[in-house]
Enzyme design. Structure first.
Site, PDB file in Angstrom:
ATOM      1  CE1 TYR A   1      -3.188   2.948   0.524  1.00  0.00           C
ATOM      2  CE2 TYR A   1      -2.634   2.955   2.860  1.00  0.00           C
ATOM      3  CZ  TYR A   1      -3.290   3.513   1.776  1.00  0.00           C
ATOM      4  OH  TYR A   1      -4.045   4.653   1.950  1.00  0.00           O
TER       5      TYR A   1
ATOM      6  CG  HIS B   1      -9.275   1.149  -3.853  1.00  0.00           C
ATOM      7  ND1 HIS B   1      -8.163   1.434  -4.615  1.00  0.00           N
ATOM      8  CD2 HIS B   1      -9.279   2.059  -2.843  1.00  0.00           C
ATOM      9  CE1 HIS B   1      -7.515   2.464  -4.097  1.00  0.00           C
ATOM     10  NE2 HIS B   1      -8.170   2.856  -3.013  1.00  0.00           N
TER      11      HIS B   1
ATOM     12  CG  ASP C   1      -4.139   2.048  -3.248  1.00  0.00           C
ATOM     13  OD1 ASP C   1      -3.732   2.626  -4.271  1.00  0.00           O
ATOM     14  OD2 ASP C   1      -4.812   2.621  -2.361  1.00  0.00           O
TER      15      ASP C   1
END
Length: 294
Positions: free
Chosen positions: A131, A285, A171
């Site tokens: 992330y 998301h 992500d």
């Protein structure tokens, strides 16, 4: 260098699907407890995933175990600040070894980088749930984002040397190309689409006008989503909760599966599990699901 709970070269688990298909999914859940209240459990029950990478867990390991259930073996790296970030890997068989930490020891990567090795049909598969910081222009947050991306660039060749079948997914909070963001013209000076950020992806998979882009250029990694979708807008993986962004598909493609060439060559399917309607979303998301033939 990541820290090992035991020898880094040993596989951490044995994942043995009924067939040679290995389905790996990744999603930023914006808090796993909230996602489960909104329908994540139903999605997961229907998706037949072998390895699940989660970002922004924002919960404890006990919370994850309670939500996913005993059929999942869970690795979790929580953020230093409680209730922030957090990455996890869940697999269908027991995992005992994993590696965390990225970059220099004084750099706090907690909750943002988690590696594990899996043995699939006698092959070593290395999976990383990550992330990347969202960043904000001209703030310390952006400085931390660049530090993380620098450390990631240093680690990627080491990962490829460790296993020729490795995938970094999650992500990554950068849209690499103009086709990765619907409203790219309005975002060229914003974090997530800055030229300096996009240059990191040029280093990883090559620049779009470079010979060998996404096929050996840069560090040689492959952007599986772009390879599969081709030269089209998106497919986007994030939409703001505000306004009509989701309904108008005004999104960003910032969730990736970056694979080594050997693993990328084994892809048999790529899917972005976009919700059918705004009120059916359980995160801003959407899951990115890839099937690999091992």
């Amino acid at each position: 260098m990541p820290s090992d709970s035991t020898a880094a070269s040993e596989p951490v688990s044995s994942v043995a699907p009924a067939t040679t298909r290995l389905r790996i999914a990744s999603v930023n859940v914006n808090g796993v407890r909230a996602a489960y209240r909104k329908g994540m459990g139903e999605w997961l029950a229907d998706r037949d995933v072998d390895i699940l990478a989660i970002q922004e867990v924002r919960a404890s390991t006990e919370d994850l175990e309670g939500l996913l259930g005993p059929e999942w073996s869970i690795l979790h790296d929580a953020a230093t600040a409680k209730g922030r970030a957090g990455v996890a890997l869940a697999s269908r068989s027991t995992a005992s070894i994993h590696r965390v930490e990225l970059g220099a020891t004084e750099f706090d990567s907690a909750g943002r980088w988690l590696e594990a090795d899996y043995e699939v049909n006698g092959k070593l598969i290395t999976v990383v749930s990550t992330y990347v910081h969202s960043g904000t222009v001209d703030t310390p947050k952006q400085v931390e984002k660049y530090k993380f991306l620098d450390a990631m660039l240093e680690r990627l060749p080491e990962l490829a040397a460790h296993s020729d079948r490795a995938v970094v997914l999650g992500d990554l909070n950068v849209g690499h190309r103009t086709i990765d963001i619907k409203n790219w013209r309005g975002n060229v000076k914003r974090a997530g689409f800055l030229p300096e950020e996009r240059a990191y992806f040029d280093r990883i998979v090559g620049a779009e006008d470079e010979p060998g882009y996404n096929a050996g250029a840069g560090l040689g990694w492959v952007d599986v989503g772009r390879k599969w979708a081709g030269e089209v807008d998106g497919p986007f993986t994030w939409w703001s909760w505000r306004g009509q962004a989701f309904d108008n598909d005004t999104g960003w493609r910032i969730d990736y599966q970056l694979a080594t060439p050997a693993l990328a060559a084994s892809v048999t399917d790529y899917a972005v599990d976009r919700a059918a309607a705004y009120d059916q979303r359980w995160s801003d998301h959407t899951p990115v699901v890839v099937d690999y033939a091992i």
